[in-house]
Design an enzyme around this catalytic site. Structure first.
Site, mmCIF file in Angstrom:
data_model
loop_
_atom_site.group_PDB
_atom_site.id
_atom_site.type_symbol
_atom_site.label_atom_id
_atom_site.label_comp_id
_atom_site.label_asym_id
_atom_site.label_seq_id
_atom_site.Cartn_x
_atom_site.Cartn_y
_atom_site.Cartn_z
ATOM 1 C CG ASN A 299 23.473 -32.550 -26.969
ATOM 2 O OD1 ASN A 299 22.296 -32.217 -26.923
ATOM 3 N ND2 ASN A 299 24.045 -33.294 -26.031
ATOM 4 N N GLY B 37 29.202 -36.335 -29.809
ATOM 5 C CA GLY B 37 28.582 -35.344 -30.692
ATOM 6 C C GLY B 37 27.116 -35.587 -31.013
ATOM 7 C CG ASP C 173 28.154 -27.293 -15.136
ATOM 8 O OD1 ASP C 173 28.365 -27.038 -16.334
ATOM 9 O OD2 ASP C 173 28.536 -28.346 -14.598
ATOM 10 C CG ASN D 30 27.664 -26.364 -21.114
ATOM 11 O OD1 ASN D 30 27.979 -27.175 -21.991
ATOM 12 N ND2 ASN D 30 27.701 -26.692 -19.819
ATOM 13 C CG HIS E 297 25.085 -29.666 -16.435
ATOM 14 N ND1 HIS E 297 26.381 -30.136 -16.391
ATOM 15 C CD2 HIS E 297 24.504 -30.056 -15.274
ATOM 16 C CE1 HIS E 297 26.573 -30.763 -15.242
ATOM 17 N NE2 HIS E 297 25.455 -30.735 -14.559
ATOM 18 C CG MET F 244 33.998 -33.636 -21.883
ATOM 19 S SD MET F 244 32.465 -33.384 -20.953
ATOM 20 C CE MET F 244 32.876 -34.287 -19.475
ATOM 21 C CD GLU G 147 22.013 -33.836 -22.573
ATOM 22 O OE1 GLU G 147 22.906 -33.510 -23.361
ATOM 23 O OE2 GLU G 147 22.238 -34.573 -21.589
ATOM 24 C CB ILE H 173 37.363 -24.756 -17.500
ATOM 25 C CG1 ILE H 173 37.067 -25.868 -16.498
ATOM 26 C CG2 ILE H 173 36.948 -23.376 -16.987
ATOM 27 C CD1 ILE H 173 35.711 -25.826 -15.865
HETATM 28 C C1 GRF Z 1 25.705 -34.632 -22.803
HETATM 29 O O1 GRF Z 1 25.038 -35.410 -21.859
HETATM 30 C C2 GRF Z 1 25.886 -33.214 -22.305
HETATM 31 O O2 GRF Z 1 24.841 -32.777 -21.504
HETATM 32 C C3 GRF Z 1 27.131 -33.333 -21.469
HETATM 33 O O3 GRF Z 1 27.954 -34.229 -22.183
HETATM 34 C C4 GRF Z 1 27.146 -35.095 -22.985
HETATM 35 C C5 GRF Z 1 27.629 -34.947 -24.389
HETATM 36 O O4 GRF Z 1 27.036 -35.839 -25.270
HETATM 37 N N1 GRF Z 1 27.699 -32.039 -21.230
HETATM 38 P P1 GRF Z 1 27.216 -35.672 -26.855
HETATM 39 O O5 GRF Z 1 28.717 -35.577 -27.122
HETATM 40 O O6 GRF Z 1 26.489 -34.456 -27.279
HETATM 41 O O7 GRF Z 1 26.634 -36.932 -27.422
#
Ligand code: GRF
Length: 195
Positions: free
Chosen positions: A23, A21, A151, A113, A115, A96, A180, A98
């Site tokens: 992000n 988490g 993606d 999303n 990526h 993670m 990110e 679909i």
């Molecule tokens: C990130 O690298 C994102 O791009 C990918 O999974 C990771 C998630 O990290 N899809 P977090 O859970 O946000 O720390």
């Protein structure tokens, strides 16, 4: 921001997670800034142990543990929750799973999303490892709309970093993740003004 009864109200977003988490954290922190136009109203995790849930709880954000990808019944329940909470945009952040196509249809153009690669290159998992194996000179991250192909939706924002010979999966992960955290909140605002 939307005007409701003469008052400016923030647009509600939902964030779907599966793990750490980080992000989610950067999105929440951005949403708490003065003059922010959006609010994280709901966090949904398909995993009970997702660390990101702790932050949602700490910040008093409604959170649910539900793997809605497992049955349409659960998916429809989540859609009802999104509707009820007037969710304008769904942000997948390390989610993670679909997202089923009936779900995407309901929220058409309103699911995005992040990526960790320069899409359309390196869709799927283990992006940094593949980037090293292919001796790429650059990598980065992409925020894109979600469609039914993995993606593959339209790109909203992409940023890149250059790679050095000594870079490892870990060093790339660290640099890309920092990027990110920077671009996801920017992408959210960019999409919200179009809705
Ligand atoms: C990130 O690298 C994102 O791009 C990918 O999974 C990771 C998630 O990290 N899809 P977090 O859970 O946000 O720390």
């Amino acid at each position: 921001m939307k005007k409701l009864n003469g008052k400016l109200t923030k647009l509600n977003i939902a964030v779907f997670i599966s793990g750490r988490g980080s992000n989610l954290r950067s999105i929440i922190l951005d949403s708490l800034k003065k003059n922010s136009v959006y609010k994280v109203k709901i966090v949904i995790s398909n995993k009970k142990k997702a660390k990101g849930l702790l932050l949602a709880k700490k910040k008093g954000i409604k959170n649910y543990i539900v793997d809605f990808t497992k049955s349409k019944k659960l998916g429809l329940e989540v859609l009802r929750k999104l509707n009820k909470n007037k969710i304008k945009l769904v942000c997948l952040a390390g989610f993670m799973k679909i997202v089923p196509s009936y779900f995407i249809k309901q929220y058409k153009g309103k699911i995005i999303n992040i990526h960790p690669s320069l899409l359309p290159k390196y869709k799927g998992l283990d992006t940094h490892k593949r980037v090293i194996l292919n001796k790429e000179k650059f990598t980065g991250c992409t925020v894109h709309y979600v469609n039914k192909l993995l993606d593959s939706g339209k790109i909203i924002i992409q940023e890149r970093i250059s790679l050095k010979k000594k870079d490892t999966v870990q060093s790339i992960k660290k640099k890309v993740l920092k990027l990110e955290h920077k671009i996801y909140p920017i992408a959210i605002k960019k999409v919200l003004i179009t809705l």
